[in-house]
Design an enzyme around this catalytic site. Structure first.
Site, PDB file in Angstrom:
ATOM      1  N   TYR A 152       0.817  -1.218   0.000  1.00 45.47           N
ATOM      2  CA  TYR A 152       0.000   0.000   0.000  1.00 45.47           C
ATOM      3  C   TYR A 152       0.858   1.280   0.000  1.00 45.47           C
ATOM      4  O   TYR A 152       0.380   2.332   0.427  1.00 45.47           O
ATOM      5  CB  TYR A 152      -0.929   0.003   1.215  1.00 45.47           C
ATOM      6  N   ASN A 173     -13.602  -3.963   4.109  1.00 43.04           N
ATOM      7  CA  ASN A 173     -14.462  -4.003   2.915  1.00 43.04           C
ATOM      8  C   ASN A 173     -14.240  -5.262   2.067  1.00 43.04           C
ATOM      9  O   ASN A 173     -14.393  -5.258   0.857  1.00 43.04           O
ATOM     10  CB  ASN A 173     -14.338  -2.708   2.098  1.00 43.04           C
TER      11      ASN A 173
HETATM   12  P1  AMP Z   1      -7.423   1.318  -2.810  1.00 45.92           P
HETATM   13  O1  AMP Z   1      -5.967   1.277  -3.143  1.00 45.92           O
HETATM   14  O2  AMP Z   1      -8.170   2.475  -3.391  1.00 45.92           O
HETATM   15  O3  AMP Z   1      -8.088  -0.030  -2.987  1.00 45.92           O
HETATM   16  O4  AMP Z   1      -7.490   1.602  -1.247  1.00 45.92           O
HETATM   17  C1  AMP Z   1      -6.960   0.669  -0.403  1.00 45.92           C
HETATM   18  C2  AMP Z   1      -7.842   0.460   0.770  1.00 45.92           C
HETATM   19  O5  AMP Z   1      -7.676   1.537   1.650  1.00 45.92           O
HETATM   20  C3  AMP Z   1      -9.335   0.391   0.510  1.00 45.92           C
HETATM   21  O6  AMP Z   1      -9.797  -0.844   0.029  1.00 45.92           O
HETATM   22  C4  AMP Z   1      -9.882   0.696   1.871  1.00 45.92           C
HETATM   23  O7  AMP Z   1      -9.906  -0.478   2.688  1.00 45.92           O
HETATM   24  C5  AMP Z   1      -8.851   1.664   2.423  1.00 45.92           C
HETATM   25  N1  AMP Z   1      -9.341   3.036   2.293  1.00 45.92           N
HETATM   26  C6  AMP Z   1      -9.463   3.758   1.167  1.00 45.92           C
HETATM   27  N2  AMP Z   1      -9.956   4.977   1.450  1.00 45.92           N
HETATM   28  C7  AMP Z   1     -10.143   5.002   2.800  1.00 45.92           C
HETATM   29  C8  AMP Z   1     -10.631   5.978   3.708  1.00 45.92           C
HETATM   30  N3  AMP Z   1     -11.029   7.173   3.278  1.00 45.92           N
HETATM   31  N4  AMP Z   1     -10.684   5.647   5.014  1.00 45.92           N
HETATM   32  C9  AMP Z   1     -10.274   4.449   5.455  1.00 45.92           C
HETATM   33  N5  AMP Z   1      -9.806   3.473   4.634  1.00 45.92           N
HETATM   34  C10 AMP Z   1      -9.748   3.755   3.334  1.00 45.92           C
END
Ligand code: AMP
Length: 151
Positions: free
Chosen positions: A51, A114
């Site tokens: 990440y 999620n």
């Molecule tokens: P993504 O790379 O967009 O899949 O983001 C990685 C993960 O970060 C997501 O699947 C969420 O579990 C978490 N995430 C993204 N945005 C938020 C947020 N605003 N608050 C908390 N967790 C988040």
């Protein structure tokens, strides 16, 4: 449409809820082929590296803590238009905004817990697949090497 690979992760909440089979069944019934798969508890370093693009975000520490809180299922899915199709099956990041019939709408509790991760572009799919899988671990490459990734 191009055959693509995408990285899918069943997150710790999906594993804890005992819905691994239900999730995989959705992927298979929508035409995906599982090219590689394993269960693993991510180390802090693995989660932080995975990440890395979110390192500056306020939720980064919580995200890493959560992703290392229990075992996950790592999968390489293959199929036509796999990246976009997987994101459609998952639904919006925030389950409150996810469309009916999506995995997150049906199974997720919060934006953090999620249920699933999916690569967000063919470029990140190549990076993410090779982050977790060596080429020799992709034992069922259904696309026969047609799917764009250099490695
Ligand atoms: P993504 O790379 O967009 O899949 O983001 C990685 C993960 O970060 C997501 O699947 C969420 O579990 C978490 N995430 C993204 N945005 C938020 C947020 N605003 N608050 C908390 N967790 C988040």
């Amino acid at each position: 449409m191009a055959v693509e690979k995408t990285l899918s992760i069943i997150k710790p909440d999906g594993v804890a809820k005992n819905i691994i089979g239900k999730i995989i069944s959705r992927f298979e019934s929508q035409g995906f082929c599982i090219a590689a798969m394993r269960m693993q508890k991510l180390s802090l370093q693995e989660a932080e590296g995975f990440y890395a693009e979110h390192r500056e975000r306020a939720f980064f520490a919580d995200l890493v803590k959560y992703m290392t809180s229990g075992p996950v299922i790592l999968m390489v899915l293959e199929g036509e238009d796999a990246v976009a199709k997987n994101r459609e099956i998952m639904g919006a990041t925030d389950p409150k905004k996810a469309a009916e019939g999506t995995l997150r709408r049906d199974f997720a509790d919060s934006i953090e817990a999620n249920v699933v991760h999916g690569s967000d572009s063919p470029q990140s799919a190549c990076r993410e697949v090779s982050y977790f899988f060596r080429k020799s671990e992709i034992l069922r490459p259904c696309c026969g090497g047609q799917c764009g990734c250099k490695s």
